[in-house]
Enzyme design. Structure first.
Site, PDB file in Angstrom:
ATOM      1  N   LYS A  23      -2.555   6.829   1.294  1.00  0.00           N
ATOM      2  CA  LYS A  23      -2.401   7.081   2.740  1.00  0.00           C
ATOM      3  C   LYS A  23      -1.364   8.191   2.893  1.00  0.00           C
ATOM      4  O   LYS A  23      -0.181   7.952   3.120  1.00  0.00           O
ATOM      5  CB  LYS A  23      -1.990   5.794   3.454  1.00  0.00           C
ATOM      6  CG  LYS A  23      -2.270   5.863   4.941  1.00  0.00           C
ATOM      7  CD  LYS A  23      -2.347   4.500   5.562  1.00  0.00           C
ATOM      8  CE  LYS A  23      -2.356   4.566   7.080  1.00  0.00           C
ATOM      9  NZ  LYS A  23      -3.408   5.373   7.659  1.00  0.00           N
ATOM     10  N   GLU A  65     -16.143   6.814   5.726  1.00  0.00           N
ATOM     11  CA  GLU A  65     -15.419   6.046   6.755  1.00  0.00           C
ATOM     12  C   GLU A  65     -15.397   6.880   8.011  1.00  0.00           C
ATOM     13  O   GLU A  65     -16.049   7.921   8.092  1.00  0.00           O
ATOM     14  CB  GLU A  65     -14.007   5.721   6.269  1.00  0.00           C
ATOM     15  CG  GLU A  65     -13.178   6.949   5.948  1.00  0.00           C
ATOM     16  CD  GLU A  65     -11.757   6.637   5.473  1.00  0.00           C
ATOM     17  OE1 GLU A  65     -11.299   5.497   5.640  1.00  0.00           O
ATOM     18  OE2 GLU A  65     -11.113   7.558   4.956  1.00  0.00           O
ATOM     19  N   ARG A 103       0.842  -1.205   0.000  1.00  0.00           N
ATOM     20  CA  ARG A 103       0.000   0.000   0.000  1.00  0.00           C
ATOM     21  C   ARG A 103       0.877   1.256   0.000  1.00  0.00           C
ATOM     22  O   ARG A 103       0.576   2.231  -0.688  1.00  0.00           O
ATOM     23  CB  ARG A 103      -0.943  -0.011   1.211  1.00  0.00           C
ATOM     24  CG  ARG A 103      -1.922   1.157   1.210  1.00  0.00           C
ATOM     25  CD  ARG A 103      -2.994   1.012   2.265  1.00  0.00           C
ATOM     26  NE  ARG A 103      -2.467   1.133   3.611  1.00  0.00           N
ATOM     27  CZ  ARG A 103      -3.195   1.024   4.714  1.00  0.00           C
ATOM     28  NH1 ARG A 103      -4.494   0.779   4.629  1.00  0.00           N
ATOM     29  NH2 ARG A 103      -2.657   1.146   5.910  1.00  0.00           N
TER      30      ARG A 103
HETATM   31  N1  PMP Z   1      -9.334   5.059   7.314  1.00  0.00           N
HETATM   32  C1  PMP Z   1      -8.429   6.006   7.639  1.00  0.00           C
HETATM   33  C2  PMP Z   1      -8.675   7.415   7.247  1.00  0.00           C
HETATM   34  C3  PMP Z   1      -7.256   5.649   8.318  1.00  0.00           C
HETATM   35  O1  PMP Z   1      -6.349   6.593   8.638  1.00  0.00           O
HETATM   36  C4  PMP Z   1      -7.047   4.304   8.671  1.00  0.00           C
HETATM   37  C5  PMP Z   1      -5.769   3.904   9.372  1.00  0.00           C
HETATM   38  N2  PMP Z   1      -5.792   4.159  10.751  1.00  0.00           N
HETATM   39  C6  PMP Z   1      -8.033   3.348   8.350  1.00  0.00           C
HETATM   40  C7  PMP Z   1      -9.145   3.773   7.646  1.00  0.00           C
HETATM   41  C8  PMP Z   1      -7.860   1.913   8.697  1.00  0.00           C
HETATM   42  O2  PMP Z   1      -6.854   1.351   7.905  1.00  0.00           O
HETATM   43  P1  PMP Z   1      -5.886   0.194   8.436  1.00  0.00           P
HETATM   44  O3  PMP Z   1      -6.743  -0.952   8.809  1.00  0.00           O
HETATM   45  O4  PMP Z   1      -4.978  -0.092   7.311  1.00  0.00           O
HETATM   46  O5  PMP Z   1      -5.166   0.755   9.619  1.00  0.00           O
END
Ligand code: PMP
Length: 288
Positions: free
Chosen positions: A149, A182, A50
């Site tokens: 990200k 989200e 990622r």
């Molecule tokens: N959405 C956002 C905006 C995030 O920053 C994160 C990470 N904390 C997630 C979802 C969850 O992703 P992950 O399971 O890869 O941590």
């Protein structure tokens, strides 16, 4: 504590970046939040993949190979004698002139911090979290793809501040069309009539690594799953709701905007996937 910074492990007090770093000046950079459980790094390869896609999307070339990044991440845990940790791997555009131009930043900055994280008090894992919908909308994929990200978290931080002002620890962020995107740092799942549902990246969700793990667990446990657009109505009428994230892991949600979700207690399917997740993180992963 030792921190990896641009080629060496240095003491925390010496882990400093330039004030001309575009990661700091403009939020120009990318990162990963990764978890070490009982000496195993959970889904390290997926995190590094990622990271590479995030880099590709912003035309940033990471000065290290995947193998090198993997070794450094493991070493950051070993050198600090950690068995359980939260690892922050960051690649910024690096130092450059004032002005946005990323092509004037010759050398990206890379650092890795392995430390602890506790996002929510235990009582919320036991009894569920009460969350709110906030006015700040999630930036749409046409403006900033949520799959990147990036270090630009102001959109999420504004939402987090609003959540706190409404007395909640986490917020549902809707996109410009009013669909659920989200939470500020977590993905959202609901259970409706036995089917597990979560929002797609096209609606503004990050493709969370924990989200991916939960989808895989659902398949193994024969829990029907669908990625689909959701509105607040779907959460109001859901039987269960939970959030996923590397920091948060899996946390039940029992209230949205003061409305009780399902029975008001963490649900059975939530408990099932949470149990499977807890088992999986202890046995799966890259041994440091
Ligand atoms: N959405 C956002 C905006 C995030 O920053 C994160 C990470 N904390 C997630 C979802 C969850 O992703 P992950 O399971 O890869 O941590």
């Amino acid at each position: 504590m030792k921190v990896y910074l641009d080629g060496a492990f240095v003491d925390k007090s010496e882990a400093k970046v330039s004030v001309f770093d575009h990661g700091l000046l403009y939020g120009d950079g990318i990162f990963e939040g990764i978890r070490l459980y009982d000496g195993n790094i959970f889904r390290l390869d997926e995190h590094l993949e990622r990271l590479e896609y995030s880099a590709k999307a912003i035309l940033l070339s990471i000065p290290l190979t995947r193998k090198e990044l993997s070794d450094i991440t493991c070493e950051a845990c070993r050198i600090n004698n950690l068995k359980d940790a939260y690892i922050r791997l960051v690649v910024t555009r690096g130092p450059g002139d004032l002005g946005l131009a990323p092509w004037l930043c010759p050398k990206p900055t890379v650092f890795v911090i392995a430390d602890k994280i506790a996002l929510y008090p235990q009582e919320h894992y036991d009894n569920g979290l009460a969350i709110v919908t906030v006015p700040t909308r999630r930036i749409g994929p046409a403006s900033l793809p949520s799959t990147i990200k990036s270090l630009n978290y102001l959109n999420n931080i504004l939402a987090k501040i609003e959540a706190k002002q409404f007395g909640a620890l986490e917020a549902i962020m809707l996109n410009e069309q009013g669909f659920v995107a989200e939470c500020t740092a977590d993905n959202v799942f609901i259970v409706h009539k036995g089917v597990l549902l979560t929002t797609p990246s096209s609606q503004g969700a990050l493709e969370g690594i924990t989200r991916g793990a939960i989808i895989a667990i659902a398949q193994e446990l024969n829990i029907p799953f669908k990625e689909t657009s959701l509105t607040r109505y779907d959460i109001w009428c859901a039987d269960e709701c939970f959030l996923t994230g590397t920091g948060a892991e899996v946390i039940p949600v029992t209230k949205l905007d003061g409305r009780v979700i399902g029975t008001g207690r963490p649900g059975q399917i939530t408990a099932k996937v949470l149990e499977a997740f807890r088992k999986r993180v202890r046995i799966e992963g890259t041994r440091i």
